[in-house]
Design an enzyme around this catalytic site. Structure first.
Site, mmCIF file in Angstrom:
data_model
loop_
_atom_site.group_PDB
_atom_site.id
_atom_site.type_symbol
_atom_site.label_atom_id
_atom_site.label_comp_id
_atom_site.label_asym_id
_atom_site.label_seq_id
_atom_site.Cartn_x
_atom_site.Cartn_y
_atom_site.Cartn_z
ATOM 1 C CD GLU A 33 -3.076 -0.440 0.039
ATOM 2 O OE1 GLU A 33 -3.055 -0.129 -1.169
ATOM 3 O OE2 GLU A 33 -3.709 -1.411 0.481
ATOM 4 C CG HIS A 34 -0.038 4.875 0.677
ATOM 5 N ND1 HIS A 34 -0.445 6.087 0.186
ATOM 6 C CD2 HIS A 34 -1.087 4.402 1.404
ATOM 7 C CE1 HIS A 34 -1.671 6.353 0.618
ATOM 8 N NE2 HIS A 34 -2.091 5.342 1.351
ATOM 9 N N GLY A 120 -16.676 4.850 -2.673
ATOM 10 C CA GLY A 120 -16.085 5.335 -1.423
ATOM 11 C C GLY A 120 -15.604 4.221 -0.519
ATOM 12 C CB ALA A 121 -16.164 0.666 -0.399
ATOM 13 N N GLY A 122 -13.121 2.158 -1.327
ATOM 14 C CA GLY A 122 -11.722 1.844 -1.606
ATOM 15 C C GLY A 122 -11.551 0.626 -2.490
ATOM 16 C CB SER A 124 -10.355 0.801 -7.618
ATOM 17 O OG SER A 124 -9.280 1.035 -6.776
ATOM 18 C CB SER A 125 -16.243 2.503 -8.015
ATOM 19 O OG SER A 125 -16.074 3.637 -7.206
ATOM 20 C CG ASP A 170 -6.412 2.056 -7.557
ATOM 21 O OD1 ASP A 170 -5.756 1.258 -6.861
ATOM 22 O OD2 ASP A 170 -6.762 3.179 -7.164
ATOM 23 C CE1 TYR A 220 -2.882 7.543 -2.663
ATOM 24 C CE2 TYR A 220 -2.332 9.321 -4.170
ATOM 25 C CZ TYR A 220 -2.359 7.979 -3.866
ATOM 26 O OH TYR A 220 -1.848 7.064 -4.766
HETATM 27 C C1 GLA Z 1 -5.240 4.649 -3.830
HETATM 28 C C2 GLA Z 1 -4.541 5.018 -5.138
HETATM 29 C C3 GLA Z 1 -3.537 3.944 -5.546
HETATM 30 C C4 GLA Z 1 -2.593 3.602 -4.390
HETATM 31 C C5 GLA Z 1 -3.384 3.354 -3.111
HETATM 32 C C6 GLA Z 1 -2.491 3.167 -1.921
HETATM 33 O O1 GLA Z 1 -6.051 3.535 -4.012
HETATM 34 O O2 GLA Z 1 -5.478 5.190 -6.156
HETATM 35 O O3 GLA Z 1 -2.803 4.371 -6.668
HETATM 36 O O4 GLA Z 1 -1.624 4.585 -4.213
HETATM 37 O O5 GLA Z 1 -4.285 4.404 -2.823
HETATM 38 O O6 GLA Z 1 -1.747 2.016 -2.063
#
Ligand code: GLA
Length: 384
Positions: A33-34, A120-122, A124-125, A170, A220
């Site tokens: 992540e990140h 909004g749930a993360g 990646s819609s 994503d 972010y």
């Molecule tokens: C979001 C961003 C991704 C990634 C993640 C963290 O989902 O869209 O590119 O950086 O955060 O891993």
């Protein structure tokens, strides 16, 4: 929403059947992540939740875009592409805009889209909306784009038009996903490998915190800047360093006196997290799901304390999961400050896990939490 509903809606809106039906999936990220915008490694997969598109070409330059989930319509033209007040059209307009910037020309479209990726749930819609539209336009107008071009154009649309400086993970997962496989992506070279996940014994279960704290985008972008600052300071010590990917933990330790807080902590997290992705892949190769789960817990610790992108709700979900039988690992997933936690759960315990988690979350936060046991599936494509 499923493809039939989207297709029927298209017929009602436009009085004919759509030329093309496309499915673009959301994604999970097992670990890493990140790290994408630090030229590191990630381990995402496309999931069985998606955005569906019904599309037809027009013989003029008009854009008639219908968002079925929220019952809204945007009418515009390809010759004037500016961010809309409504925001949702921007994910689509950004795609048209990036195609134009790259020199691709095509006619307008009639389009209906909607799906079952909670927003909004993360999950990646937004990436799914971008990759789905790109795939559709590429097919319909024979633009000659390769899958990797779709990935890059989708990212540009999000960066330039929506204004979110996201990395490439994503979109990559949404386009390149494979059934029952996660993708180890090297975000520097875009080289990638697939790793099988054992769907028969283990499941990835997402717990949706139901919150999205206002800081998401600003924090972010701040993290990105902090990492860049870290790289600038590290380059003074080590001229060969271009990104955090180039820095070893030993080098980081030696340079500690030159790195103020929180820059040092951010770098520490990222370098460790990249290493964890490598270890997670080895664990998957050996079907060592216990080791994979342990790495997920470590990832969360880093995100919570060093990278500082978690929140009370996500920390609660991970702490609760740790106490449950059948759970091998858990961590927050995605950008942070809300969205979902991802849990690696033994299949036989999935129902019990969901029930206990829902109850605990309800008791503490008064929120009726949604859980999703996801399976890992194919990337963007035409609906049969
Ligand atoms: C979001 C961003 C991704 C990634 C993640 C963290 O989902 O869209 O590119 O950086 O955060 O891993």
């Amino acid at each position: 929403m499923n493809p039939e509903i989207i297709s029927d809606r298209f017929k009602r809106e436009f009085g004919r059947a759509p030329e093309l039906l496309v499915r673009a999936p959301g994604r999970i990220n097992v670990i890493g992540e990140h790290t994408d915008y630090n030229e590191g490694l990630v381990l995402p997969g496309a999931i069985d939740r998606a955005i569906y598109f019904a599309v037809s070409a027009r013989d003029d330059q008009r854009l008639e875009l219908v968002a079925a989930d929220i019952n809204d319509r945007y009418s515009g033209t390809l010759s004037v592409l500016a961010p809309s007040e409504k925001q949702w059209p921007d994910y689509l307009l950004g795609v048209f805009s990036e195609l134009q910037a790259a020199g691709y020309t095509h006619q307008g479209v009639d389009l209906v889209f909607g799906g079952d990726i909670p927003s909004g749930a993360g999950m990646s819609s937004s990436a799914a909306i971008e990759t789905g539209l790109l795939f559709a336009l590429n097919q319909m107008f024979a633009l000659g784009l390769f899958r990797q071009d779709l990935v890059k154009l989708a990212q540009l649309a999000e960066n330039n038009f929506v204004g979110m400086q996201c990395g490439i993970m994503d979109m990559f997962a949404s386009v390149m996903g494979r059934d029952e496989r996660v993708i180890r992506l090297d975000c520097r070279t875009l080289e990638f490998d697939y790793f099988p996940v054992d769907n028969s014994q283990y499941a990835f279960v997402l717990c949706n915190s139901g919150v999205k704290h206002a800081l998401v985008n600003s924090e972010y972008n701040t993290r990105r800047m902090e990492c860049e600052e870290g790289v600038a300071l590290l380059t003074e010590q080590y001229p060969a360093v271009y990104s955090l990917r180039d820095v070893s933990l030993e080098q980081l330790e030696a340079a500690h006196p030159f790195l103020p807080d929180p820059i040092y902590q951010r770098c520490w997290y990222v370098i460790n997290e990249i290493e964890r992705v490598e270890k997670a892949c080895t664990a998957l190769e050996h079907s060592n799901y216990g080791a994979l789960g342990e790495l997920m817990y470590q990832s969360h610790e880093g995100l919570q304390h060093d990278y500082e992108v978690s929140c009370r709700e996500l920390d609660f979900l991970v702490a609760q999961a740790r106490q449950q039988p059948y759970v091998l690992g858990a961590r927050m997933m995605g950008g942070g400050f809300g969205g979902c936690s991802i849990n690696l759960v033994e299949k036989e315990g999935v129902d019990a896990f969901q029930q206990t988690m829902k109850k605990a979350y309800q008791a503490d936060f008064g929120i009726d939490m949604q859980c999703y046991a996801v399976s890992i599936g194919e990337g963007v494509g035409e609906v049969d």
